[in-house]
Design a protein around this motif. Structure first.
Motif, PDB file in Angstrom:
ATOM      1  N   ARG A 157      54.387   2.734 -24.989  1.00  0.00           N
ATOM      2  CA  ARG A 157      55.541   3.322 -24.897  1.00  0.00           C
ATOM      3  C   ARG A 157      56.442   2.696 -25.606  1.00  0.00           C
ATOM      4  O   ARG A 157      57.635   3.496 -26.075  1.00  0.00           O
ATOM      5  CB  ARG A 157      55.833   3.392 -23.401  1.00  0.00           C
ATOM      6  CG  ARG A 157      55.167   4.412 -22.529  1.00  0.00           C
ATOM      7  CD  ARG A 157      56.019   4.537 -21.179  1.00  0.00           C
ATOM      8  NE  ARG A 157      54.890   5.725 -20.303  1.00  0.00           N
ATOM      9  CZ  ARG A 157      54.706   5.344 -19.234  1.00  0.00           C
ATOM     10  NH1 ARG A 157      54.982   4.195 -18.600  1.00  0.00           N
ATOM     11  NH2 ARG A 157      53.690   6.219 -18.500  1.00  0.00           N
ATOM     12  N   ALA A 158      56.627   1.494 -25.680  1.00  0.00           N
ATOM     13  CA  ALA A 158      57.715   0.732 -26.263  1.00  0.00           C
ATOM     14  C   ALA A 158      57.749   1.128 -27.922  1.00  0.00           C
ATOM     15  O   ALA A 158      58.696   0.623 -28.529  1.00  0.00           O
ATOM     16  CB  ALA A 158      57.640  -0.648 -26.256  1.00  0.00           C
ATOM     17  N   ARG A 159      56.768   1.598 -28.382  1.00  0.00           N
ATOM     18  CA  ARG A 159      56.866   1.838 -29.819  1.00  0.00           C
ATOM     19  C   ARG A 159      57.089   3.320 -29.998  1.00  0.00           C
ATOM     20  O   ARG A 159      56.807   3.735 -31.080  1.00  0.00           O
ATOM     21  CB  ARG A 159      55.078   1.710 -30.297  1.00  0.00           C
ATOM     22  CG  ARG A 159      54.743   0.176 -30.439  1.00  0.00           C
ATOM     23  CD  ARG A 159      53.424  -0.029 -30.903  1.00  0.00           C
ATOM     24  NE  ARG A 159      52.399   0.203 -30.021  1.00  0.00           N
ATOM     25  CZ  ARG A 159      51.420   1.259 -30.364  1.00  0.00           C
ATOM     26  NH1 ARG A 159      51.101   1.587 -31.518  1.00  0.00           N
ATOM     27  NH2 ARG A 159      50.442   1.225 -29.408  1.00  0.00           N
ATOM     28  N   GLY A 160      57.331   3.952 -28.946  1.00  0.00           N
ATOM     29  CA  GLY A 160      57.860   5.374 -29.026  1.00  0.00           C
ATOM     30  C   GLY A 160      56.925   6.461 -29.136  1.00  0.00           C
ATOM     31  O   GLY A 160      57.027   7.594 -29.231  1.00  0.00           O
ATOM     32  N   PHE A 190      53.227  -1.052 -24.090  1.00  0.00           N
ATOM     33  CA  PHE A 190      53.416  -1.419 -25.325  1.00  0.00           C
ATOM     34  C   PHE A 190      53.413  -0.023 -25.978  1.00  0.00           C
ATOM     35  O   PHE A 190      53.969   0.102 -27.034  1.00  0.00           O
ATOM     36  CB  PHE A 190      52.159  -2.278 -25.974  1.00  0.00           C
ATOM     37  CG  PHE A 190      52.349  -2.858 -27.214  1.00  0.00           C
ATOM     38  CD1 PHE A 190      51.541  -2.673 -28.167  1.00  0.00           C
ATOM     39  CD2 PHE A 190      53.488  -3.354 -27.892  1.00  0.00           C
ATOM     40  CE1 PHE A 190      51.336  -3.202 -29.634  1.00  0.00           C
ATOM     41  CE2 PHE A 190      53.694  -3.757 -29.082  1.00  0.00           C
ATOM     42  CZ  PHE A 190      52.803  -3.567 -29.997  1.00  0.00           C
TER      43      PHE A 190
END
Lengths: 290, 612, 350
Positions: C249-252, C247
């Motif tokens: 990483r998925a947010r950047g 999560f």
């Protein structure tokens, strides 16, 4: 769509993913080495080129030669032969410690984890206590003061290792205990002992086997440490730990006096550790509980 | 047609790790425009979650994606990490399935939301600004208490955590949000709130949303268009209204039909035989061909392409032209409703529980619950998590001991099993058995099926040779006895669990959410099996479930629990059609697809009142 | 060291997060109070441990073979009058528990009597050697932590690549090589053969100490580092597998932030939890290393005293070591408290 009815469903045969993993080379070597050590533990004295007990003060502290492959020690005994025969104490004691701790630890751990209550409290308190103190220290103090030699040291280690095993098994048992298949067995009314031994424990097998191997390696190293200090085997016994202690006087002239027993010790321990880790991965891959 | 925000074409996800290459997704395509919500619907093993991860380049190690993924026209699949990182969260964002593991347990909620925010110059915000932003964004997702900013995730409920997760995912105002089963781990009432929140957010921000779910009803209610995935391949695409009314692929039809209807009971649920194969097993043919009733040689010759079947709709059924009318006919057929059963109330109930109470520490699990089960009846215990339904079931079985109250099972006092003598206890144990929720852990993984069933038979004094017949009774071939559970699918394992339960010839079986862990297409099989066995063997069921549609199908009477209390009970049709208690009403309304039921009911009321 | 350390699944150490209370804790203890409660509980537990150990230590005199009074006199034969006097002086004629009480009273003031061998007060002998052992211990710990932890992290991040395989191999060898074996090996290689380091002596002054104790410290840290390596690697791998990493990483989130703030921060907990056991290995190894390098520390003193059956000295040493271990355990418990907010709120995580 067709309704279910009483049709017998024939699903495609699910070939369980039998990943044909070839045994990795280091493991093969480790197993071979261990086989050699075990062999030597039994037949070492027959195979040794020179009688390891023979003292010859004229031949003391010789360097390696074609006759004495690793040289001789202070009392003129052939180091190489002593290394070979030393495998006996390297195998015997640790096996007893590993198996003994496994037996006691498994019993207590299973009962503690499954039934809780008195056994559980005992195990938890014992481990809390042991966690603080390293087994080696306790073995040194108790073994040294009370005496008793090798077998006393072995007995002490069995007692000292058991709580760690018990805690490990207890944790694993706790994890299994609340799983539906165990509760289903309870609902069927199966007796507690049967559930523990026939249902729960087989699921712990990977852990138990791997842990036994690792216990062995650790017992080997600890016992060798004890003999290094002078507690444990009586002086004069061909034992790798003791030989390492003796080798210190020869350190300037014959490093092989240290390398022989030291290398044997390390290689055996490494092999045991490698095999233990590998068995764990192997056993827990097949049919492992998700 | 507006320029698509996100466009996927020919996406293929393979696993290169280990000895055997596996294909997770064979061929996936989709288009998403701004303001649109599309749904990716599929059962387990369909590859839908991996598709989401692949878009953001977050596949687990060992998995490789190929094909094209374009965001606003730019190819992003092959981008280097640095560029991808800008897109993640800033343009495309992802919300995960399990709110209990999605947030970092050591980080406060506010920090999750604002940690990536930057001001115009690219620097970090001041502490005051961060706080203001955190409060504002949490309010946006429906959290009004500013104290939440300083709380840790473990201090919040599942629904709250999901909201925090949403706020965090939207922190950098992405244009696309991918929500991977955003409500599956939540109770149905919370589910409804979260999905409504999602809709509001989308409208307010003009985002495109990809909703991934296994629940058809959720997809139909929340998505404009849906993509149906099966075994790693797309089988149908179309607007959800159209797909629901008129599916154009046998699988979609099967899925629609095997969903237990919420509003009426049927005699036997249509189901799809077999179970979902792995993609490699069917990669050279139509992925559904192994279970399709219309399968012909042309279906197994080559994988059929996804072609347009109507404006805006596509189907991968190569025989669609021939069978279209049949599909439509099947869809329209109302499956035979179950006749109203006039079961005579038995004189002595099989189970009688009075004022059962149980607490765990300071938590009250059951607070004076009473229930009855008559012979031959199937009684449902309905509630959400924390309602106490599982605790009640365990008390009935003797797996828990209630603090208070009386339980009589088959004439035996059962609330204190330890006090019974051995013979009575054995009788009790043989009278009532259980089928658990999770098929993957309800069978001992190291024992063969035959050994497990043989042991159960032995308890009842029946010979072990009966294992084969037992397996046949639950619809499995006798050869399965040599297999271990790992070789069986979820549905098959559940059948074995049922076989184990009936092996001792009990009078009552407690079914604890027996189908909620199974794929929809398999659920129907198991529900049918349970119904059939009930008739054949004269069993009675205590059916625990949170799913009202399942309750409708599988039970005669129902008890509704809320926070350990019994709030309502009665014949299942009455309770679900005309709920008396406010909580029951809320429960019924929360089920996706329920409004139609309510409207029907309201209309009925009007006509009954004479249209005044 | 303890094999069970290696096998306890990292999942256990992390606690099953998804199963932790699915409801907001209704009783939100004031975090300060929660922390205090936790510390108090641990203190009590550790005090109990100390008590039991002291009891065991005390009973050494009794369980040692032979007459305690004779033992205390050493090997010289004495007249019955002397023996009787000794018996009275050491309270051997009083009941066991009374003896224990008296001993404990003295022990708390660091008075363990006199060494049988040297006839000096036990505590003065111990304290003169304690400095060296502590120096060695801290030296080895620093090496272990500064090398072992980063290596473990790198191995976890670059799983299955060459670095990882090398690190795993190193840890297997390290665990299998007892400190005395590596000690002797180093002694030969670097002191005798290459002559880079001195063979004998403990050196004077800080720099001298650092130089003389370099070999023993490295030998000692080898075994322990292997443990720390395995532990760190497993903990970081475990952390990286969690959903919150995906999560994040998925947010950047940048990879650096993911590693430090998310993975490492979470992995620190199981690592600290196991620190107590690692310390045990360190102390055991220290004894062996001191003997191997003939360093005049408390470890070699222990061995000498045990060999000479110098019971008062052994008692004093055991008690000292126990106190050190308990103190460090307390520190790690406090660190754990600081790291894991769940503890402060009374929600058991692991």
């Amino acid at each position: 769509m067709s309704t279910d009815g009483a049709a017998i469903i024939v699903a495609p045969t699910r070939v369980g993913r039998r990943s044909r993993r070839r045994v990795p080379i280091p493991i093969v070597l480790a197993l071979l080495f261990l086989a050699v050590v075990v062999f030597l533990a039994f037949f070492g004295s027959a195979v040794a080129p020179i009688n390891p007990k023979t003292q010859n003060l004229n031949a003391s502290q010789l360097n390696p030669s074609s006759h004495f492959w690793l040289g001789t020690d202070l009392l003129g005994r052939d180091i190489f032969s002593r290394v070979l025969v030393g495998s006996r104490t390297a195998m015997l004691g640790p096996i007893i410690v590993a198996l003994g701790a496994m037996l006691i630890g498994n019993t207590f751990g299973l009962i503690a984890g499954y039934r809780g209550g008195a056994a559980d409290t005992v195990v938890m308190r014992a481990v809390d206590l042991m966690y603080a103190l390293p087994p080696l220290l306790i073995a040194i103090v108790v073994g040294g003061i009370v005496g008793g030699g090798y077998w006393a040291a072995v007995a002490i280690l069995v007692v000292l290792f058991s709580p760690y095993d018990a805690r490990l098994i207890r944790g694993a048992t706790l994890e299994q205990r609340d799983r539906p298949y165990v509760e289903a067995a309870r609902t069927l009314g199966l007796p507690t002992r049967r559930i523990m031994v026939r249902h729960v424990w087989p699921n712990l097998l990977p852990l138990v086997v791997a842990n036994t191997f690792l216990n062995f390696a650790f017992a080997l190293v600890t016992l060798a440490g004890l003999s290094f200090i002078g507690i444990g085997v009586p002086p004069g016994t061909p034992d790798w730990g003791q030989m390492l202690a003796d080798s210190r006087t020869l350190i300037f002239t014959n490093p092989w006096a240290a390398l022989g027993p030291g290398g044997a010790l390390v290689l055996t321990a490494v092999s045991m550790n490698l095999v233990g880790d590998w068995i764990y991965e192997l056993l827990s891959d097949r049919g492992r509980l998700r | 047609m507006t320029e698509p925000l996100l466009e996927i074409d020919g996406l293929r996800i393979e696993s290169r790790a280990g000895n055997e290459p596996r294909t997770i997704v064979g061929d996936m395509s989709l288009r998403l425009a701004a303001g649109e919500t599309i749904g990716i619907v599929g059962e387990s093993g369909s590859g839908k979650s991996m598709t989401a991860r692949a878009v953001l380049g977050l596949l687990p190690p060992g998995l490789v994606a190929s094909g094209t993924v374009a965001y606003q026209g730019r190819q992003i699949l092959e981008l280097p990490e640095g560029r991808l990182r800008q897109i993640r969260g800033g343009e495309i964002s992802l919300v995960l399935q399990d709110p209990f593991t999605m947030l970092n347990p050591l980080r406060r909620c506010g920090r999750h939301v604002v940690e990536l925010l930057r001001d115009e110059t690219g620097g970090r915000l001041s502490r005051a600004a961060r706080r203001t932003e955190a409060v504002r964004r949490l309010a946006e997702v429906g959290i009004d208490d500013p104290g939440v900013v300083d709380r840790y995730p473990f201090q919040l409920s599942g629904g709250m955590r999901q909201r925090v997760g949403l706020a965090a995912a939207l922190a950098r105002d992405p244009r696309v949000l991918i929500a991977d089963e955003p409500s599956t781990a939540l109770d149905v009432t919370t589910q409804k709130e979260i999905l409504a929140l999602l809709k509001r957010l989308q409208a307010a921000r003009g985002m495109g949303v990809v909703l991934i779910t296994h629940d058809l009803r959720v997809a139909f209610e929340n998505c404009d268009r849906i993509y149906v995935l099966y075994a790693g391949a797309l089988v149908e695409v179309g607007p959800s209204v159209d797909v629901e009314a008129q599916p154009l692929h046998p699988y979609t039809l099967g899925l629609l039909l095997s969903e237990p209807p919420l509003d009426h009971k049927v005699l036997e649920l249509p189901s799809i035989p077999g179970s979902v194969p792995r993609h490699e097993q069917v990669a050279d043919r139509c992925v559904f061909s192994t279970r399709c009733p219309w399968v012909e040689d042309i279906c197994t010759a080559a994988p059929p392409p996804l072609v347009a079947a109507a404006p805006g709709r596509a189907s991968a059924c190569v025989r669609l032209g021939e069978i279209r009318s049949e599909i439509t006919a099947r869809r329209a057929t109302r499956v035979a409703p179950a006749p109203l059963l006039a079961r005579l109330p038995s004189a002595v109930p099989l189970i009688s529980a009075r004022d059962v109470a149980k607490r765990f520490g300071s938590v009250v699990a059951l607070d004076g619950v009473s229930m009855e089960l008559g012979e031959g009846e199937s009684v449902g215990i309905v509630g959400e998590s924390g309602s106490g339904k599982t605790t009640l079931a365990r008390c009935l079985l003797g797996l828990e001991r209630p603090d208070d109250g009386e339980i009589v099972v088959a004439g035996i006092r059962a609330e204190n099993i330890a006090a019974l003598d051995t013979a009575t206890r054995r009788r009790l144990r043989q009278a009532i058995q259980i089928v658990f929720q999770d098929p993957y852990s309800s069978l001992n993984p190291v024992r063969t099926i035959g050994a497990a069933l043989g042991e159960a038979l032995a308890v009842a004094g029946r010979p072990a040779s009966g294992v084969g017949a037992l397996l046949n009774q639950v619809g499995l071939p006798a050869e399965y006895q040599a297999r271990k559970p790992a070789a069986l699918s979820g549905g098959e394992r559940q059948r074995v669990a049922i076989a184990r339960a009936i092996a001792v010839q009990p009078k009552v079986i407690v079914c604890d959410e027996p189908v909620s862990a199974l794929d929809v297409s398999v659920q129907a099989q198991i529900l049918n099996l349970l119904a059939r066995l009930r008739d054949q063997l004269g069993l009675s069921y205590v059916f625990i479930t949170h799913d009202l549609a399942v309750a409708r199908q599988a039970t005669d009477r129902v008890y509704v629990l809320y926070r350990g209390e019994l709030v309502e009970s009665g014949p299942v049709d009455d309770v679900l059609d005309r709920p008396a208690h406010a909580y029951t009403r809320r429960l019924v309304e929360s089920v996706p697809g329920a409004p139609k039921a309510r409207l029907a009911e309201a209309a009925e009321q009007l006509t009954m009142e004479g249209g005044s | 060291m303890q094999p069970s350390l290696k096998l306890s699944s990292v999942a256990d150490l992390f606690g099953t997060q998804s199963q932790s209370s699915r409801r907001p804790t209704s009783s939100w203890l004031n975090p300060a109070r929660g922390a205090l409660l936790f510390a108090a509980k641990r203190l009590l537990g550790l005090a109990a441990v100390l008590l039991v150990i002291s009891f065991g230590t005390f009973s050494l005199l009794t369980i040692a073979p032979g007459d305690p009074a004779q033992l205390l006199l050493g090997t010289r034969q004495q007249s019955p009058a002397v023996i009787h006097a000794v018996r009275h002086e050491y309270h051997l004629d009083r009941p066991f528990l009374v003896q224990y009480g008296i001993w404990l009273q003295h022990a708390v003031h660091f008075d363990f009597g006199r060494s049988i061998r040297t006839q000096d007060p036990v505590w003065s002998d111990i304290s003169s050697r304690l400095g060296l052992s502590l120096f060695l211990g801290i030296y080895a710990t620093l090496i272990t932590v500064l090398v072992g932890v980063p290596l473990g992290v790198v191995a976890a991040v670059r799983q299955r690549k060459l670095v990882d395989r090398g690190v795993v191999a190193l840890s297997v060898v390290g665990v299998s090589t007892p400190a005395f074996a590596s000690g002797v090996a180093f002694l030969y290689l670097f002191a005798v053969r290459f002559g880079w380091f001195p063979v004998f002596g403990a050196g004077n002054g800080v720099v001298g100490r650092l130089y003389h104790l370099a070999l023993p410290a490295v030998a000692l840290s080898l075994t322990v580092m292997a443990l720390v390596l395995k532990l760190t690697r497993a903990a970081v791998i475990g952390a990286l597998e969690q959903d919150y990493i995906v999560f994040a990483r998925a947010r950047g989130l940048s990879e650096r932030a993911v590693l430090s703030a998310y993975a490492l921060r979470n992995a620190a907990i199981p690592i600290v939890t196991a620190a107590g056991a690692v310390l045990g290995a360190l102390i055991a190894g220290a004894v062996l290393v001191e003997v191997a390098f003939t360093l005049p520390g408390t470890g070699s003193l222990l061995v000498e005293s045990v060999e000479a059956k110098d019971v008062p000295m052994v008692q004093g040493l055991t008690a000292t070591i126990a106190v050190v271990i308990v103190a460090v355990n307390l520190l790690t418990d406090l660190a754990y408290l600081a790291l894991d907010p769940r503890m402060r709120f009374g929600v058991g995580a692991a």
